[in-house]
Design a protein around this motif. Structure first.
Motif, mmCIF file in Angstrom:
data_model
loop_
_atom_site.group_PDB
_atom_site.id
_atom_site.type_symbol
_atom_site.label_atom_id
_atom_site.label_comp_id
_atom_site.label_asym_id
_atom_site.label_seq_id
_atom_site.Cartn_x
_atom_site.Cartn_y
_atom_site.Cartn_z
ATOM 1 N N ILE A 114 -24.285 -12.709 17.412
ATOM 2 C CA ILE A 114 -23.999 -11.371 17.937
ATOM 3 C C ILE A 114 -25.175 -10.475 17.590
ATOM 4 O O ILE A 114 -25.686 -10.506 16.469
ATOM 5 C CB ILE A 114 -22.708 -10.801 17.326
ATOM 6 C CG1 ILE A 114 -21.509 -11.622 17.780
ATOM 7 C CG2 ILE A 114 -22.521 -9.338 17.697
ATOM 8 C CD1 ILE A 114 -20.207 -11.210 17.142
ATOM 9 N N THR A 115 -25.607 -9.670 18.556
ATOM 10 C CA THR A 115 -26.691 -8.719 18.367
ATOM 11 C C THR A 115 -26.162 -7.322 18.686
ATOM 12 O O THR A 115 -25.513 -7.125 19.714
ATOM 13 C CB THR A 115 -27.878 -9.029 19.291
ATOM 14 O OG1 THR A 115 -28.306 -10.361 19.046
ATOM 15 C CG2 THR A 115 -29.026 -8.081 19.067
ATOM 16 N N ALA A 116 -26.425 -6.367 17.799
ATOM 17 C CA ALA A 116 -25.998 -4.983 18.033
ATOM 18 C C ALA A 116 -27.161 -4.058 17.692
ATOM 19 O O ALA A 116 -27.935 -4.333 16.780
ATOM 20 C CB ALA A 116 -24.793 -4.644 17.178
ATOM 21 N N LEU A 117 -27.272 -2.976 18.428
ATOM 22 C CA LEU A 117 -28.284 -1.958 18.138
ATOM 23 C C LEU A 117 -27.661 -0.874 17.272
ATOM 24 O O LEU A 117 -26.544 -0.424 17.536
ATOM 25 C CB LEU A 117 -28.835 -1.350 19.435
ATOM 26 C CG LEU A 117 -29.633 -2.304 20.315
ATOM 27 C CD1 LEU A 117 -30.060 -1.594 21.588
ATOM 28 C CD2 LEU A 117 -30.828 -2.842 19.576
ATOM 29 N N LEU A 118 -28.397 -0.456 16.248
ATOM 30 C CA LEU A 118 -27.926 0.575 15.320
ATOM 31 C C LEU A 118 -28.825 1.789 15.394
ATOM 32 O O LEU A 118 -30.034 1.669 15.492
ATOM 33 C CB LEU A 118 -27.948 0.041 13.880
ATOM 34 C CG LEU A 118 -27.189 -1.234 13.583
ATOM 35 C CD1 LEU A 118 -27.385 -1.618 12.120
ATOM 36 C CD2 LEU A 118 -25.728 -1.086 13.900
ATOM 37 N N ARG A 119 -28.225 2.975 15.341
ATOM 38 C CA ARG A 119 -28.971 4.224 15.278
ATOM 39 C C ARG A 119 -28.360 5.072 14.168
ATOM 40 O O ARG A 119 -27.145 5.140 14.040
ATOM 41 C CB ARG A 119 -28.902 4.967 16.599
ATOM 42 C CG ARG A 119 -29.742 6.250 16.548
ATOM 43 C CD ARG A 119 -29.923 6.911 17.886
ATOM 44 N NE ARG A 119 -30.688 6.041 18.765
ATOM 45 C CZ ARG A 119 -30.437 5.912 20.056
ATOM 46 N NH1 ARG A 119 -29.470 6.576 20.626
ATOM 47 N NH2 ARG A 119 -31.165 5.101 20.787
ATOM 48 N N ALA A 120 -29.198 5.722 13.379
ATOM 49 C CA ALA A 120 -28.726 6.525 12.257
ATOM 50 C C ALA A 120 -27.764 7.590 12.740
ATOM 51 O O ALA A 120 -27.965 8.205 13.790
ATOM 52 C CB ALA A 120 -29.891 7.160 11.530
ATOM 53 N N ARG A 121 -26.699 7.832 11.990
ATOM 54 C CA ARG A 121 -25.730 8.868 12.345
ATOM 55 C C ARG A 121 -26.406 10.216 12.331
ATOM 56 O O ARG A 121 -27.170 10.537 11.432
ATOM 57 C CB ARG A 121 -24.581 8.882 11.355
ATOM 58 C CG ARG A 121 -23.654 7.724 11.571
ATOM 59 C CD ARG A 121 -22.336 7.990 10.977
ATOM 60 N NE ARG A 121 -21.379 7.627 12.018
ATOM 61 C CZ ARG A 121 -20.108 7.898 11.967
ATOM 62 N NH1 ARG A 121 -19.620 8.537 10.960
ATOM 63 N NH2 ARG A 121 -19.316 7.534 12.940
ATOM 64 N N GLY A 122 -26.158 10.998 13.348
ATOM 65 C CA GLY A 122 -26.749 12.319 13.454
ATOM 66 C C GLY A 122 -28.107 12.330 14.134
ATOM 67 O O GLY A 122 -28.669 13.383 14.394
#
Length: 110
Positions: free
Chosen positions: A100-108
């Motif tokens: 599984i691959t997911a993209l993460l972006r910092a909250r805010g």
């Protein structure tokens, strides 16, 4: 040692859950109970702001064998909270290469 099973990074994943609010509407959001997971986290891009003084939003790729990820899940990694961008991608190859691959972006972040 497989990077899909025993990656160098440790994350806490608050899985996506569905609850019902006081008006009877279904509401999605992260669970209150996290799941600890070993995985691989890699940088993808850095969107530089055009105007000086604005925040830089770096996107990371989380790769793991399996994880309770969804668009409303929350991830804690490296002392920061991260949102999952879009839906995680499932690669259904052979049992050895499934992941599984997911993209993460910092909250805010923008």
């Amino acid at each position: 040692m497989s990077l899909l099973d025993d990656g160098p990074d440790e994350v806490l994943i608050y899985p996506e859950t569905t609850t019902t609010d006081d008006r009877g509407n279904e509401v999605r959001g992260p669970s209150a109970v996290p799941v600890a997971l070993r995985c691989r986290v890699q940088p993808v891009t850095s969107d530089e702001a055009a105007v000086a003084g604005q925040q830089v939003a770096t996107t990371y790729r989380l790769i793991t064998r399996s994880a309770p990820l969804g668009a409303w899940a929350r991830v804690v990694w490296d002392g920061r909270e991260w949102d999952v961008v879009g839906e995680p991608q499932k690669s259904n190859g052979s049992p050895r290469t499934r992941h599984i691959t997911a993209l993460l972006r910092a909250r805010g972040a923008p």
